[in-house]
Design a protein around this motif. Sequence first.
Motif, mmCIF file in Angstrom:
data_model
loop_
_atom_site.group_PDB
_atom_site.id
_atom_site.type_symbol
_atom_site.label_atom_id
_atom_site.label_comp_id
_atom_site.label_asym_id
_atom_site.label_seq_id
_atom_site.Cartn_x
_atom_site.Cartn_y
_atom_site.Cartn_z
ATOM 1 N N GLU A 117 50.139 -50.648 34.462
ATOM 2 C CA GLU A 117 52.049 -51.525 34.387
ATOM 3 C C GLU A 117 52.227 -50.086 35.032
ATOM 4 N N GLU A 175 56.973 -63.897 35.023
ATOM 5 C CA GLU A 175 56.951 -62.546 35.517
ATOM 6 C C GLU A 175 58.066 -62.036 36.795
ATOM 7 N N ARG A 179 61.440 -60.301 35.999
ATOM 8 C CA ARG A 179 61.902 -58.890 37.735
ATOM 9 C C ARG A 179 63.097 -59.052 38.258
ATOM 10 N N PRO A 194 56.471 -53.713 31.540
ATOM 11 C CA PRO A 194 56.299 -55.150 30.682
ATOM 12 C C PRO A 194 55.094 -55.385 29.900
ATOM 13 N N ASN A 196 51.436 -57.834 27.768
ATOM 14 C CA ASN A 196 50.477 -59.124 27.864
ATOM 15 C C ASN A 196 50.841 -58.813 26.258
ATOM 16 N N ARG A 227 56.538 -48.616 24.861
ATOM 17 C CA ARG A 227 56.819 -49.720 25.977
ATOM 18 C C ARG A 227 58.391 -49.722 25.025
ATOM 19 N N PHE A 237 60.082 -57.025 29.261
ATOM 20 C CA PHE A 237 59.325 -58.214 29.081
ATOM 21 C C PHE A 237 58.135 -58.478 28.012
ATOM 22 N N ASP A 239 55.613 -60.396 27.637
ATOM 23 C CA ASP A 239 55.011 -61.841 28.073
ATOM 24 C C ASP A 239 54.242 -62.046 26.546
#
Length: 465
Positions: A117, A175, A179, A194, A196, A227, A237, A239
């Motif tokens: 990532e 995603e 973006r 991002p 998950n 993050r 993001f 997810d």
Amino acid sequence: MDTPGTIFIVEDDRKTCDLVSAFLKYQGYDIVHATQASTIFDTIHEKHIGIVIADLKLLADIAPDFMDRAKKINPLLVLIGYGSDVHIGSASEENVFLLSKPLNLDELESLVMRAREFQTMKMPDAATVPHPPHTLSSSIIGKSGRMVALFELIEKIAASNATVLIQGESGTGKELAARAIHQLSSRSNRNFVPINCAAIPEDLIESELFGHVKGSFTGAYANRAGRFEMADKGTLFLDEIGDMKANLQVKLLRVLQSKEFEPVGSTKSQKVDVRIIAASNKKLENLVESQDFREDLFYRLSVIPITIPSLRERREDIPLLIDFFLNRFNGEKRHAVTGFSSETLAILCAYDWPGNVRELENLVERLVILKDSGFITPDDLPEKYLARPVQVQAPAIPDGNAFPENGICLNTVLDEFENRLILQALERTGGNKKEAAMLLNLKRTTLIEKLKKKNLAYGKEFEAQ
């Protein structure tokens, strides 16, 4: 050329090397090993290696200047060692990730995913293949009415800092939409980070989100940014937000409310300026009703809700997507597939695409690899795309005039209907129990228990219908 998923392992302990290799191969990565110490840097350069997993002590022995030389080639390094071995000055480098022995495979998977990532985050946004018309911010493709409306909505909301909740089936491009929002916003020159929420082990995700301080738990040998910190002034993001556990939902809600968080093991709060974009292939409203998701967090996240249409809801985009993927994979694989015959396009446009755009992309890549050149015809398609869709009929429910004199067994009728729905869901997902359970709005474990209890076997039982 090797695929972007190639990982280079530099490890002289055969047991560790075999364990790491087998585990990462199972995860879908290609593995390259060092054959001689002198060839390590040539291998990284020639094989276009993006990630190197290496034993610290071995590196120190064979190449004391490895870190300086590696920075010029710019791979991402996952360094492993015992105890104090991981306390190295180079650990502060942004392209270095540390892992302690004995290895924890869940942590290895998490670090490799984080490295990938990070790699994506540092790559230029522009793709190497020219983009066709009907795209948004070099990512989402479509000309159907629903996609044009989606493009207009994304362009409107990009300028704000409001949280966005993107919902849609797996493989629809959630995603990519996130973006696009980031790229069109005033935060575009900052990080898009991002994560998950379903892919990271439960005991690691809090540290992944908020970071940790040295000594906060076993294996925390140094401070590490999470993050949220990586996404400061940018976009985070989240997810598969529907899979986030209740305790983390509370902490995420606090960050959204106060704009600050505490790293694991720390008593000091850190301020953060992050725009949150969340996504889920589950209907969060249903999770709120079942009390599996906090209602207050749901309303915080869904200030601006977006729904990405499934591919079967925008079939007119299928030829456009096929053309885009064909051009891309022809360039990547250096093949010369001319196109898809009209009959083949008709078959693919009639297919339901349970895996959506991701499934279509994978199919085109497979066909380009196998075909090399010429037109793709129906003979080139896998069998499941040629099979006539199975129409599952509900058992006949008698009306008042036709009700049998001797009555019916209601339980038998309902059980038969349930069996057919389960088998239809499995057929649509190609036997993928997780996706079938989502179609049926069931937990995967519940679906598996039903299959066992009913003695249903996808394939053999289905053909017998």
